[in-house]
Design a protein around this motif. Sequence first.
Motif, mmCIF file in Angstrom:
data_model
loop_
_atom_site.group_PDB
_atom_site.id
_atom_site.type_symbol
_atom_site.label_atom_id
_atom_site.label_comp_id
_atom_site.label_asym_id
_atom_site.label_seq_id
_atom_site.Cartn_x
_atom_site.Cartn_y
_atom_site.Cartn_z
ATOM 1 N N LYS A 10 7.232 9.271 6.608
ATOM 2 C CA LYS A 10 5.935 9.145 7.275
ATOM 3 C C LYS A 10 4.776 9.479 6.345
ATOM 4 O O LYS A 10 3.731 8.816 6.366
ATOM 5 C CB LYS A 10 5.892 10.051 8.507
ATOM 6 C CG LYS A 10 4.628 9.890 9.335
ATOM 7 C CD LYS A 10 4.673 10.730 10.603
ATOM 8 C CE LYS A 10 3.398 10.534 11.426
ATOM 9 N NZ LYS A 10 3.436 11.331 12.682
ATOM 10 N N MET A 11 4.943 10.498 5.507
ATOM 11 C CA MET A 11 3.869 10.879 4.586
ATOM 12 C C MET A 11 3.601 9.770 3.567
ATOM 13 O O MET A 11 2.449 9.506 3.206
ATOM 14 C CB MET A 11 4.231 12.182 3.874
ATOM 15 C CG MET A 11 4.225 13.409 4.776
ATOM 16 S SD MET A 11 4.595 14.934 3.873
ATOM 17 C CE MET A 11 3.187 15.017 2.762
ATOM 18 N N ALA A 12 4.668 9.108 3.127
ATOM 19 C CA ALA A 12 4.510 8.003 2.178
ATOM 20 C C ALA A 12 3.770 6.839 2.837
ATOM 21 O O ALA A 12 2.901 6.216 2.218
ATOM 22 C CB ALA A 12 5.873 7.549 1.672
ATOM 23 N N ARG A 13 4.102 6.546 4.105
ATOM 24 C CA ARG A 13 3.407 5.476 4.828
ATOM 25 C C ARG A 13 1.927 5.807 4.984
ATOM 26 O O ARG A 13 1.061 4.944 4.828
ATOM 27 C CB ARG A 13 4.037 5.255 6.214
ATOM 28 C CG ARG A 13 5.456 4.731 6.186
ATOM 29 C CD ARG A 13 5.851 4.123 7.532
ATOM 30 N NE ARG A 13 5.660 5.024 8.661
ATOM 31 C CZ ARG A 13 6.574 5.881 9.101
ATOM 32 N NH1 ARG A 13 7.748 5.976 8.474
ATOM 33 N NH2 ARG A 13 6.340 6.646 10.152
ATOM 34 N N THR A 14 1.647 7.061 5.290
ATOM 35 C CA THR A 14 0.254 7.484 5.468
ATOM 36 C C THR A 14 -0.536 7.330 4.176
ATOM 37 O O THR A 14 -1.688 6.875 4.178
ATOM 38 C CB THR A 14 0.202 8.947 5.943
ATOM 39 O OG1 THR A 14 0.887 9.060 7.191
ATOM 40 C CG2 THR A 14 -1.239 9.406 6.116
ATOM 41 N N ALA A 15 0.081 7.691 3.052
ATOM 42 C CA ALA A 15 -0.598 7.587 1.756
ATOM 43 C C ALA A 15 -0.947 6.132 1.441
ATOM 44 O O ALA A 15 -2.061 5.832 0.989
ATOM 45 C CB ALA A 15 0.289 8.169 0.659
ATOM 46 N N ILE A 16 -0.009 5.216 1.692
ATOM 47 C CA ILE A 16 -0.264 3.798 1.437
ATOM 48 C C ILE A 16 -1.310 3.262 2.412
ATOM 49 O O ILE A 16 -2.197 2.486 2.033
ATOM 50 C CB ILE A 16 1.040 2.979 1.535
ATOM 51 C CG1 ILE A 16 2.037 3.422 0.453
ATOM 52 C CG2 ILE A 16 0.753 1.484 1.404
ATOM 53 C CD1 ILE A 16 1.538 3.236 -0.962
ATOM 54 N N ARG A 17 -1.220 3.688 3.669
ATOM 55 C CA ARG A 17 -2.207 3.237 4.662
ATOM 56 C C ARG A 17 -3.624 3.628 4.249
ATOM 57 O O ARG A 17 -4.562 2.829 4.369
ATOM 58 C CB ARG A 17 -1.886 3.826 6.035
ATOM 59 C CG ARG A 17 -2.998 3.585 7.064
ATOM 60 C CD ARG A 17 -2.555 3.906 8.476
ATOM 61 N NE ARG A 17 -1.921 5.203 8.583
ATOM 62 C CZ ARG A 17 -2.578 6.366 8.660
ATOM 63 N NH1 ARG A 17 -3.906 6.382 8.599
ATOM 64 N NH2 ARG A 17 -1.919 7.500 8.788
ATOM 65 N N MET A 18 -3.796 4.837 3.755
ATOM 66 C CA MET A 18 -5.124 5.297 3.350
ATOM 67 C C MET A 18 -5.676 4.472 2.186
ATOM 68 O O MET A 18 -6.879 4.206 2.110
ATOM 69 C CB MET A 18 -5.061 6.781 2.978
ATOM 70 C CG MET A 18 -4.786 7.688 4.175
ATOM 71 S SD MET A 18 -4.572 9.428 3.713
ATOM 72 C CE MET A 18 -6.231 9.820 3.151
ATOM 73 N N MET A 19 -4.801 4.026 1.298
ATOM 74 C CA MET A 19 -5.251 3.180 0.188
ATOM 75 C C MET A 19 -5.551 1.760 0.662
ATOM 76 O O MET A 19 -6.500 1.123 0.189
ATOM 77 C CB MET A 19 -4.205 3.189 -0.930
ATOM 78 C CG MET A 19 -4.202 4.494 -1.722
ATOM 79 S SD MET A 19 -3.111 4.490 -3.166
ATOM 80 C CE MET A 19 -1.579 4.986 -2.394
ATOM 81 N N ILE A 20 -4.754 1.266 1.601
ATOM 82 C CA ILE A 20 -5.009 -0.063 2.170
ATOM 83 C C ILE A 20 -6.398 -0.110 2.803
ATOM 84 O O ILE A 20 -7.131 -1.100 2.676
ATOM 85 C CB ILE A 20 -3.926 -0.421 3.214
ATOM 86 C CG1 ILE A 20 -2.594 -0.711 2.516
ATOM 87 C CG2 ILE A 20 -4.352 -1.623 4.067
ATOM 88 C CD1 ILE A 20 -1.428 -0.888 3.463
ATOM 89 N N GLU A 21 -6.766 0.961 3.486
ATOM 90 C CA GLU A 21 -8.060 1.020 4.173
ATOM 91 C C GLU A 21 -9.245 0.943 3.212
ATOM 92 O O GLU A 21 -10.370 0.668 3.630
ATOM 93 C CB GLU A 21 -8.135 2.294 5.013
ATOM 94 C CG GLU A 21 -7.192 2.276 6.218
ATOM 95 C CD GLU A 21 -7.110 3.617 6.923
ATOM 96 O OE1 GLU A 21 -7.637 4.617 6.361
ATOM 97 O OE2 GLU A 21 -6.515 3.678 8.012
ATOM 98 N N GLN A 22 -8.995 1.163 1.933
ATOM 99 C CA GLN A 22 -10.068 1.099 0.936
ATOM 100 C C GLN A 22 -10.199 -0.282 0.292
ATOM 101 O O GLN A 22 -11.082 -0.493 -0.537
ATOM 102 C CB GLN A 22 -9.824 2.149 -0.155
ATOM 103 C CG GLN A 22 -9.835 3.578 0.365
ATOM 104 C CD GLN A 22 -9.692 4.597 -0.750
ATOM 105 O OE1 GLN A 22 -10.452 4.592 -1.712
ATOM 106 N NE2 GLN A 22 -8.708 5.476 -0.622
ATOM 107 N N VAL A 23 -9.323 -1.210 0.678
ATOM 108 C CA VAL A 23 -9.346 -2.557 0.100
ATOM 109 C C VAL A 23 -9.844 -3.535 1.164
ATOM 110 O O VAL A 23 -9.213 -3.711 2.203
ATOM 111 C CB VAL A 23 -7.947 -2.977 -0.397
ATOM 112 C CG1 VAL A 23 -7.998 -4.376 -1.009
ATOM 113 C CG2 VAL A 23 -7.421 -1.965 -1.411
#
Length: 232
Positions: A10-23
Amino acid sequence: MNCIVVDDNKMARTAIRMMIEQVEFLKLKHECSNPIEAFNLLKTEDIDLVFLDVEMPGMTGVELVKNLEKRPIIILITAKKDYAIEAFELNVADYIIKPVSLSRFTMAVSRAKELFDSNQKKTSNVKKDKEYIFARSNNILAKIKIDEIKYIQALGDYVNIFTDEKRYTVHITLKGIEEKLPQDKFYRLHRSYITSLNHIDNIEESTAYIGKHPLPIGEQFKKELLKKLNLI
């Protein structure tokens, strides 16, 4: 680009999600905690890009990619370098080693966007020349003119193709037939419907009318639909 994240952590998914939100050009549609969930989702959803962990219980990310009938753009993400050769053989867009930095993530999605744009251009050029499709319906191979298709309705692994005079029930997914239609003439306005842009008579809030037939417009599809219409 519609994307999903597949990782059992879950933490890995959250980290990727936060970066996706910046693109700006990325839109996260789903987060999947296992490959089976992702496999079932990819059969019905219109997904352009998958951020995929490699080592997961039950099925690896590599096995998931190999089992996909229609493959979106893949970015593999893993804590190990052992899968680099397999990633190369699968022709994925990129292969990222955890932990993922924002700069490395940005580089990977830029490559994916270039590949996506190139694929879209090639597909569009091929589709423009097609004036008809052949579809097997009721054991008959029927010729259907593209311009006569009004809208298409999903029925699980089947679709109903509606023209002015007939309805054709065909064994293909909505995503599958969408890939065979010219993008400048058709648009998926709901997870269960594709419509001909030329046959839309009017739109009222979240409903498009094809003649007297009302079709729902999904909230996530509405903005792009309005862009495709010749608004004044």
